[in-house]
Design a protein around this motif. Structure first.
Motif, mmCIF file in Angstrom:
data_model
loop_
_atom_site.group_PDB
_atom_site.id
_atom_site.type_symbol
_atom_site.label_atom_id
_atom_site.label_comp_id
_atom_site.label_asym_id
_atom_site.label_seq_id
_atom_site.Cartn_x
_atom_site.Cartn_y
_atom_site.Cartn_z
ATOM 1 N N LEU A 100 5.284 0.518 5.404
ATOM 2 C CA LEU A 100 5.625 -0.165 4.159
ATOM 3 C C LEU A 100 6.907 0.396 3.544
ATOM 4 N N PRO A 101 7.904 -0.448 3.323
ATOM 5 C CA PRO A 101 9.158 0.002 2.715
ATOM 6 C C PRO A 101 9.088 -0.071 1.189
ATOM 7 N N ILE A 102 8.044 0.485 0.631
ATOM 8 C CA ILE A 102 7.777 0.387 -0.805
ATOM 9 C C ILE A 102 7.821 1.791 -1.414
ATOM 10 N N ALA A 103 8.553 1.945 -2.480
ATOM 11 C CA ALA A 103 8.685 3.264 -3.117
ATOM 12 C C ALA A 103 7.350 3.740 -3.656
ATOM 13 N N ASP A 104 7.138 5.045 -3.569
ATOM 14 C CA ASP A 104 5.917 5.630 -4.121
ATOM 15 C C ASP A 104 5.833 5.364 -5.628
ATOM 16 N N GLY A 105 4.634 5.050 -6.086
ATOM 17 C CA GLY A 105 4.405 4.876 -7.516
ATOM 18 C C GLY A 105 5.147 3.722 -8.145
ATOM 19 N N SER A 106 5.384 2.644 -7.390
ATOM 20 C CA SER A 106 6.193 1.546 -7.912
ATOM 21 C C SER A 106 5.404 0.274 -8.235
ATOM 22 N N MET A 107 4.128 0.198 -7.845
ATOM 23 C CA MET A 107 3.355 -1.030 -8.002
ATOM 24 C C MET A 107 2.143 -0.823 -8.918
ATOM 25 N N ASP A 108 1.913 -1.794 -9.771
ATOM 26 C CA ASP A 108 0.696 -1.784 -10.593
ATOM 27 C C ASP A 108 -0.511 -2.307 -9.803
ATOM 28 N N LEU A 109 -0.239 -3.194 -8.846
ATOM 29 C CA LEU A 109 -1.299 -3.861 -8.088
ATOM 30 C C LEU A 109 -0.804 -4.127 -6.680
ATOM 31 N N VAL A 110 -1.652 -3.866 -5.690
ATOM 32 C CA VAL A 110 -1.369 -4.263 -4.306
ATOM 33 C C VAL A 110 -2.523 -5.132 -3.824
ATOM 34 N N LEU A 111 -2.180 -6.295 -3.267
ATOM 35 C CA LEU A 111 -3.154 -7.224 -2.714
ATOM 36 C C LEU A 111 -3.005 -7.239 -1.195
ATOM 37 N N GLY A 112 -4.097 -7.083 -0.488
ATOM 38 C CA GLY A 112 -4.083 -7.168 0.969
ATOM 39 C C GLY A 112 -4.713 -8.480 1.391
#
Length: 303
Positions: A100-112
């Protein structure tokens, strides 16, 4: 260093998704059903999530289900397939769920959204999701579980043994409920909740099911699959067995899907914590006795 187990051919999965995207047509009813069920669980959470990531966003057809829901202002899609992502109005990222190319601590919600069960390293993917969340952020996911496509698996197995004198893996293995719960804990999620819905789809003929799987890019991508195509005689016999063993009185055939729902929170200061086993200050027998006293006619034993 040892190479990770390669259960699935991720490059082939990408090509199958690309092919499904190019084929077009409205074959995403199953994905929308999964999205609707995730959205119902999201509605039970009484707080807002301004920035959300949707893993397995495909062509973005489920975007409208979540956009604006529970305060979602920015909904970023992520899919393995460039062709799928190109059909999404965005914002969308083409990336592998395993990296995942997503910065640590950047999302309020992740949906799988019904894609993580095709990862070779599901524990690693869950750990990355947990890292991507802000403190007290929420992960909601849905994956295929244990008994999914059990009818198809049985029919193909019986036909290959009968016609070819052996068998090869044709349907993916799926996680069991108890294993999913352990994976959530290992990934560091707080207050993890795991449950399963069983969905039964019906088709006029098993070939309709195979067509549906092909059109959503969900056909066999096992790394150790037999490279030679399934012989026509074996396929036709499998379809006969499917009908013989599973057809309903109206002639339609079922296809079972076990949908495992995953929910967990990123650790945060002041977050409620479950009490340790054995620290309860009220015995179950006392609670049942109180219930019987307060509700006339209430009976039953703990089991």
């Amino acid at each position: 260093m040892t190479d990770p187990i390669r259960l699935f051919d991720r490059a082939l999965l990408r090509r199958r998704r690309d092919r499904a995207a190019r084929a077009g047509g409205d074959h995403g009813f199953l994905i929308r059903e999964v999205a609707e069920r995730l959205a119902e669980r999201l509605d039970d959470v009484l707080r807002d999530f301004p920035r959300a990531l949707m893993i397995g966003s495909r062509d973005g057809a489920s975007r409208d289900i979540f956009q604006g829901r529970r305060g979602i202002e920015t909904l970023i899609g992520l899919d393995l397939s460039p062709a799928m992502a190109a059909a999404d109005a965005g914002p969308v990222v083409v990336a592998d769920e395993e990296l995942l190319p997503i910065a640590d601590g950047s999302m309020d919600l992740v949906l799988g959204l019904f894609s993580l069960h095709w990862t070779n390293d599901l524990p690693g993917a869950l750990i990355q999701i947990e890292r991507a969340l802000k403190p007290d952020g929420l992960f909601l996911g849905a994956i295929a579980g244990g008994s999914s496509l059990k009818e198809l698996r049985e029919a193909l197995t019986a036909a290959e043994i009968e016609i070819d004198g052996g068998l090869s893996p044709r349907v993916s293995p799926f996680a069991e409920l108890r294993d999913a719960a352990g994976l959530m804990q290992r990934a560091g999620f707080q207050l993890p909740v795991v449950d399963v819905d069983t969905i039964t789809l019906t088709y006029a003929h098993p070939l309709k099911l195979l067509t549906e799987l092909r059109m959503i890019g969900a056909t066999n991508v096992l790394h150790d699959r037999r490279r030679a195509p399934l012989k026509r005689a074996t396929l036709m016999r499998a379809m006969e067995i499917y009908v013989e063993r599973f057809a309903r009185p109206d002639g339609r055939v079922p296809a079972t899907l076990d949908l495992i729902h995953l929910a967990g929170w990123k650790k945060a200061t002041g977050q409620p914590q479950p009490r340790r086993r054995g620290t309860a200050d009220t015995a179950m027998s006392d609670m049942l006795a109180r219930l019987r006293a307060e509700v006339p006619g209430a009976e039953g034993d703990a089991g």
